[in-house]
Design a protein around this motif. Structure first.
Motif, PDB file in Angstrom:
ATOM      1  N   LYS A 128     -14.108 -17.231   3.507  1.00 55.75           N
ATOM      2  CA  LYS A 128     -12.894 -17.341   2.904  1.00 55.75           C
ATOM      3  C   LYS A 128     -12.441 -16.083   2.202  1.00 55.75           C
ATOM      4  CE  LYS A 128     -10.558 -20.606  -0.273  1.00 55.75           C
ATOM      5  NZ  LYS A 128     -10.837 -21.909  -1.039  1.00 55.75           N
ATOM      6  N   GLU A 129     -11.085 -16.036   2.157  1.00 54.56           N
ATOM      7  CA  GLU A 129     -10.541 -14.600   1.465  1.00 54.56           C
ATOM      8  C   GLU A 129     -10.967 -14.658  -0.028  1.00 54.56           C
ATOM      9  OE1 GLU A 129      -6.352 -13.119   2.486  1.00 54.56           O
ATOM     10  OE2 GLU A 129      -6.077 -14.058   0.301  1.00 54.56           O
ATOM     11  N   GLN A 130     -11.559 -13.188  -0.288  1.00 51.92           N
ATOM     12  CA  GLN A 130     -11.759 -13.135  -1.882  1.00 51.92           C
ATOM     13  C   GLN A 130     -10.808 -12.197  -2.459  1.00 51.92           C
ATOM     14  OE1 GLN A 130     -14.301 -14.950  -3.285  1.00 51.92           O
ATOM     15  NE2 GLN A 130     -14.566 -15.995  -1.116  1.00 51.92           N
ATOM     16  N   ASP A 131     -11.227 -10.929  -2.890  1.00 45.84           N
ATOM     17  CA  ASP A 131     -10.442 -10.150  -3.544  1.00 45.84           C
ATOM     18  C   ASP A 131      -9.505  -9.440  -2.537  1.00 45.84           C
ATOM     19  OD1 ASP A 131     -11.811 -10.710  -5.815  1.00 45.84           O
ATOM     20  OD2 ASP A 131     -13.489  -8.960  -5.326  1.00 45.84           O
ATOM     21  N   ARG A 132      -9.656  -9.272  -1.370  1.00 44.98           N
ATOM     22  CA  ARG A 132      -8.708  -8.376  -0.451  1.00 44.98           C
ATOM     23  C   ARG A 132      -8.179  -9.173   0.658  1.00 44.98           C
ATOM     24  NH1 ARG A 132     -10.476  -2.723   2.757  1.00 44.98           N
ATOM     25  NH2 ARG A 132      -8.201  -2.154   3.151  1.00 44.98           N
ATOM     26  N   SER A 133      -7.002  -9.234   0.670  1.00 49.66           N
ATOM     27  CA  SER A 133      -6.196 -10.038   1.790  1.00 49.66           C
ATOM     28  C   SER A 133      -6.653  -9.794   3.109  1.00 49.66           C
ATOM     29  CB  SER A 133      -4.693  -9.764   1.699  1.00 49.66           C
ATOM     30  OG  SER A 133      -4.064 -10.445   2.602  1.00 49.66           O
ATOM     31  N   HIS A 134      -6.603 -10.878   4.002  1.00 45.78           N
ATOM     32  CA  HIS A 134      -6.871 -10.810   5.315  1.00 45.78           C
ATOM     33  C   HIS A 134      -5.821 -10.221   6.166  1.00 45.78           C
ATOM     34  CE1 HIS A 134     -10.416 -13.966   4.935  1.00 45.78           C
ATOM     35  NE2 HIS A 134     -10.782 -12.928   4.776  1.00 45.78           N
ATOM     36  N   PHE A 135      -4.562 -10.091   5.657  1.00 41.57           N
ATOM     37  CA  PHE A 135      -3.272  -9.737   6.423  1.00 41.57           C
ATOM     38  C   PHE A 135      -3.659  -8.287   6.827  1.00 41.57           C
ATOM     39  CE2 PHE A 135      -1.545 -12.866   3.494  1.00 41.57           C
ATOM     40  CZ  PHE A 135      -1.349 -13.746   4.632  1.00 41.57           C
ATOM     41  N   ASP A 136      -3.005  -8.087   8.037  1.00 44.09           N
ATOM     42  CA  ASP A 136      -3.020  -6.546   8.480  1.00 44.09           C
ATOM     43  C   ASP A 136      -2.148  -5.603   7.483  1.00 44.09           C
ATOM     44  OD1 ASP A 136      -4.461  -7.599  10.589  1.00 44.09           O
ATOM     45  OD2 ASP A 136      -3.208  -6.875  12.075  1.00 44.09           O
ATOM     46  N   GLU A 137      -0.856  -6.127   7.207  1.00 41.35           N
ATOM     47  CA  GLU A 137       0.120  -5.319   6.489  1.00 41.35           C
ATOM     48  C   GLU A 137       0.773  -6.069   5.461  1.00 41.35           C
ATOM     49  OE1 GLU A 137       0.413  -2.223   7.220  1.00 41.35           O
ATOM     50  OE2 GLU A 137      -0.899  -2.041   8.992  1.00 41.35           O
ATOM     51  N   ALA A 138       1.410  -7.325   5.642  1.00 41.02           N
ATOM     52  CA  ALA A 138       2.248  -8.153   4.625  1.00 41.02           C
ATOM     53  C   ALA A 138       1.996  -9.411   4.902  1.00 41.02           C
ATOM     54  CB  ALA A 138       3.541  -7.480   5.244  1.00 41.02           C
ATOM     55  N   PRO A 139       2.720 -10.269   3.733  1.00 42.08           N
ATOM     56  CA  PRO A 139       2.338 -11.657   3.912  1.00 42.08           C
ATOM     57  C   PRO A 139       2.965 -12.647   4.908  1.00 42.08           C
ATOM     58  CG  PRO A 139       3.020 -10.832   1.616  1.00 42.08           C
ATOM     59  CD  PRO A 139       3.093  -9.800   2.442  1.00 42.08           C
ATOM     60  N   ILE A 140       4.079 -11.768   5.390  1.00 39.91           N
ATOM     61  CA  ILE A 140       4.881 -12.791   6.279  1.00 39.91           C
ATOM     62  C   ILE A 140       5.473 -12.085   7.594  1.00 39.91           C
ATOM     63  CG2 ILE A 140       7.150 -13.868   6.707  1.00 39.91           C
ATOM     64  CD1 ILE A 140       5.577 -15.578   4.735  1.00 39.91           C
ATOM     65  N   HIS A 141       5.336 -12.279   8.532  1.00 37.06           N
ATOM     66  CA  HIS A 141       5.796 -11.941   9.851  1.00 37.06           C
ATOM     67  C   HIS A 141       6.870 -12.566  10.373  1.00 37.06           C
ATOM     68  CE1 HIS A 141       5.045 -11.051  14.353  1.00 37.06           C
ATOM     69  NE2 HIS A 141       5.867 -10.027  13.713  1.00 37.06           N
ATOM     70  N   MET A 142       7.894 -12.077  10.904  1.00 32.49           N
ATOM     71  CA  MET A 142       9.085 -12.651  11.497  1.00 32.49           C
ATOM     72  C   MET A 142       9.581 -12.055  12.725  1.00 32.49           C
ATOM     73  SD  MET A 142      11.663 -13.685   8.307  1.00 32.49           S
ATOM     74  CE  MET A 142      11.977 -11.835   8.035  1.00 32.49           C
ATOM     75  N   ILE A 143       9.970 -12.945  13.544  1.00 30.61           N
ATOM     76  CA  ILE A 143      10.744 -12.403  15.052  1.00 30.61           C
ATOM     77  C   ILE A 143      11.714 -13.223  15.248  1.00 30.61           C
ATOM     78  CG2 ILE A 143       9.057 -13.748  16.575  1.00 30.61           C
ATOM     79  CD1 ILE A 143       8.568 -11.100  18.111  1.00 30.61           C
TER      80      ILE A 143
END
Length: 239
Positions: A111-126
């Motif tokens: 489970k995610e702890q102190d550092r985000s699992h995201f590559d770059e940002a919270p939201i990705h849109m297309i």
């Protein structure tokens, strides 16, 4: 002064309970400052502490077989379904052993702890316009949003990646407000085989040649809230 310009509507919503596994569609999601509630909250970690991904970087390790696993949330726990149909809930003592056996190396679900699992940002849109552009350029390819792993697919007019012009602007989606902060740089994950999607190196080649390897945008959350398919999408234009 800002003027609101209608640009379309929310066509689909996606979340990925376990990073780099197949995700789930939802008719509505809650958006919090971190992003879609539950999105990439878990990841698969190897013995070197790297998180399983479709690419290898300082933080991530490419692990074959991740796209054969499906993840969905039941309550607040992820459930992973294997190709043979077996489903295991987070917390089951057999989870890590089953994942390790399937992936051919020792791994753990974390489970995610102190550092985000995201590559770059919270939201990705297309947008559908971006995918229409790619389909026009690659008529023999199977172009599907699953290749690009967005959180939000926006139905909009056009046949070009119109969202690339939104960087630095605020997008209003129902009661949610996002700020577009950058383009989404694409990698080999777009070419990988998934259920009903064949491996296709032409996808990344076309994005690289025709859009400088970018397709879609990243955003941060300015105003959290509930987001539903069908919600109107507007952009705040500055004058």
């Amino acid at each position: 002064m800002n003027m609101m310009k209608p640009i379309g509507s929310v066509k689909k919503l996606w979340s990925y309970p376990v990073k780099s596994l197949l995700g789930q569609t939802q008719s509505e999601v809650m958006i919090e400052p971190r992003g879609v509630v539950g999105d990439r909250r878990y990841a698969i970690r190897d013995v070197n502490g790297k998180l399983g991904s479709g690419k290898t970087t300082k933080r991530f390790q490419r692990i074959a077989g991740l796209f054969e696993l499906q993840a969905h949330v039941d309550g607040d726990q992820p459930v992973i379904t294997f190709p043979d149909g077996e489903s295991i809930r987070e917390g089951d003592p057999n989870m890590d052993l089953r994942l390790s056996d399937f992936l051919g190396q020792k791994v753990t679900l974390v489970k995610e702890q102190d550092r985000s699992h995201f590559d770059e940002a919270p939201i990705h849109m297309i947008t559908t316009a971006a995918m229409k552009w790619l389909k026009t350029e690659l008529p023999s390819s199977v172009i599907d949003e699953r290749r690009f792993r967005p959180n939000i697919v926006i139905q909009t007019n056009g046949d070009q990646p119109v969202e690339h012009y939104w960087v630095g602007q605020r997008v209003h989606l129902g009661e949610v407000v996002l700020e577009v902060i950058g383009l989404t740089k694409r990698c080999v994950m777009t070419t990988m085989q998934q259920p009903q999607l064949p491996r296709d190196p032409a996808v990344l080649k076309q994005i690289s040649q025709g859009a400088d390897a970018n397709l879609g945008v990243y955003a941060k959350v300015l105003k959290p809230g509930k987001l539903c398919t069908g919600d109107h999408v507007e952009i705040a234009e500055r004058f």
